[in-house]
Design a protein around this motif. Sequence first.
Motif, short mmCIF file in Angstrom:
data_model
loop_
_atom_site.label_atom_id
_atom_site.label_comp_id
_atom_site.label_asym_id
_atom_site.label_seq_id
_atom_site.Cartn_x
_atom_site.Cartn_y
_atom_site.Cartn_z
N SER A 179 0.90 -1.29 -0.04
CA SER A 179 -0.07 -0.14 -0.06
C SER A 179 0.95 1.28 -0.10
N ALA A 180 0.16 2.38 -0.38
CA ALA A 180 0.99 3.62 -0.39
C ALA A 180 0.29 4.89 -0.13
N TRP A 181 0.91 5.84 0.56
CA TRP A 181 0.02 7.08 1.00
C TRP A 181 1.06 8.29 0.64
N ILE A 182 0.18 9.31 0.25
CA ILE A 182 0.63 10.74 -0.01
C ILE A 182 0.38 11.71 0.93
N ASP A 183 1.07 12.33 1.78
CA ASP A 183 0.41 13.18 2.56
C ASP A 183 0.22 14.66 2.15
N TYR A 184 -0.97 14.55 1.49
CA TYR A 184 -1.42 15.76 0.63
C TYR A 184 -1.62 17.04 1.55
N ASP A 185 -2.09 17.19 2.48
CA ASP A 185 -2.19 18.03 3.57
C ASP A 185 -1.09 18.63 4.35
N GLY B 120 -4.05 3.11 -2.60
CA GLY B 120 -4.75 1.67 -2.74
C GLY B 120 -3.75 0.74 -2.22
N ILE B 121 -4.19 -0.56 -2.36
CA ILE B 121 -3.66 -1.57 -1.79
C ILE B 121 -3.60 -2.75 -2.94
N ILE B 122 -2.54 -3.67 -2.96
CA ILE B 122 -2.27 -4.52 -3.94
C ILE B 122 -1.54 -5.74 -3.38
N SER B 123 -1.98 -6.88 -3.76
CA SER B 123 -1.02 -8.23 -3.04
C SER B 123 0.11 -8.74 -4.46
N LEU B 124 1.16 -8.76 -3.94
CA LEU B 124 1.93 -9.19 -5.31
C LEU B 124 2.59 -10.57 -4.92
N LEU B 125 2.75 -11.69 -5.62
CA LEU B 125 3.25 -12.80 -5.36
C LEU B 125 4.93 -12.65 -5.41
N ALA B 126 5.55 -13.63 -5.00
CA ALA B 126 7.06 -13.58 -4.83
C ALA B 126 7.67 -13.27 -6.24
N GLY B 127 8.54 -12.23 -6.39
CA GLY B 127 9.38 -11.64 -7.55
C GLY B 127 8.23 -11.04 -8.53
N ALA B 128 7.24 -11.04 -7.94
CA ALA B 128 6.24 -10.09 -9.20
C ALA B 128 6.17 -8.58 -8.85
N THR C 264 6.78 20.42 -0.79
CA THR C 264 7.11 18.95 -0.70
C THR C 264 6.61 18.48 0.56
N THR C 265 6.29 17.04 0.24
CA THR C 265 5.60 16.32 1.31
C THR C 265 6.24 15.00 1.17
N ARG C 266 5.66 14.00 1.95
CA ARG C 266 6.22 12.83 1.90
C ARG C 266 4.85 11.72 1.30
N MET C 267 5.68 10.65 0.65
CA MET C 267 5.08 9.45 0.09
C MET C 267 5.66 8.25 1.00
N ARG C 268 4.82 7.30 1.55
CA ARG C 268 5.04 6.11 2.38
C ARG C 268 4.67 5.06 1.31
N VAL C 269 5.39 4.06 1.01
CA VAL C 269 5.07 2.89 0.48
C VAL C 269 5.55 1.79 1.54
N ARG C 270 4.62 0.74 1.88
CA ARG C 270 4.45 -0.30 2.69
C ARG C 270 4.37 -1.63 2.08
N CYS C 271 5.16 -2.52 2.65
CA CYS C 271 4.75 -3.99 2.11
C CYS C 271 4.92 -4.67 3.60
#
Length: 175
Positions: A96-102, A114-122, A138-145
């Motif tokens: 999943s990922a987020w952008i701190d728009y405010d 959004g959120i997605i599921s990825l298989l190994a190596g995909a 400027t703001t921050r974006m976070r990507v998390r698995c």
Amino acid sequence: MIKLNLQFRTLLTTACALFISASSFAQYCDPIYVTGTGDNDYINGVELEGISNVGSGVAITGTGYSDYTYLSTDLNEGITYTMTLTNTPNWGESYSAWIDYDQSGSFDADENLGIISLLAGASGTLTFTTAADAMPGTTRMRVRCIYPTGAVSMDPCASATYGEAEDYTIDFGPA
């Protein structure tokens, strides 16, 4: 002498106020992992416009948090973008990922891309439209698995056992 002391105190007060103000800018949460990337649960690629951080996860061990805020890209308000995410070759993970728009220093539910599921190596994509009212600057974006795959919802800060979070910088133009 009194006038000089008054000017010095005014200057000192202003300097302190600026320091405190600068220190109180966004203080983002640190995502917490019990094992983190120690069992090879990591993000192996994030690509979005000018950000191309591919193959970075292999060398990371341990904590589960990587600060890539030195990597940035320019985005525009109200435009649709596609981010490509690449998973570890070892396990399936939810992303999943987020952008701190405010620019509040937190990732709110309405800032989730959004959120997605990825298989190994995909690899997979998140297609999202940026907020039309994103604050300029400027703001921050976070990507998390998080392991395992199939997470119904994800939190940008909550504790997890396995996985990684990576932060990047997004620029919405001059402030």
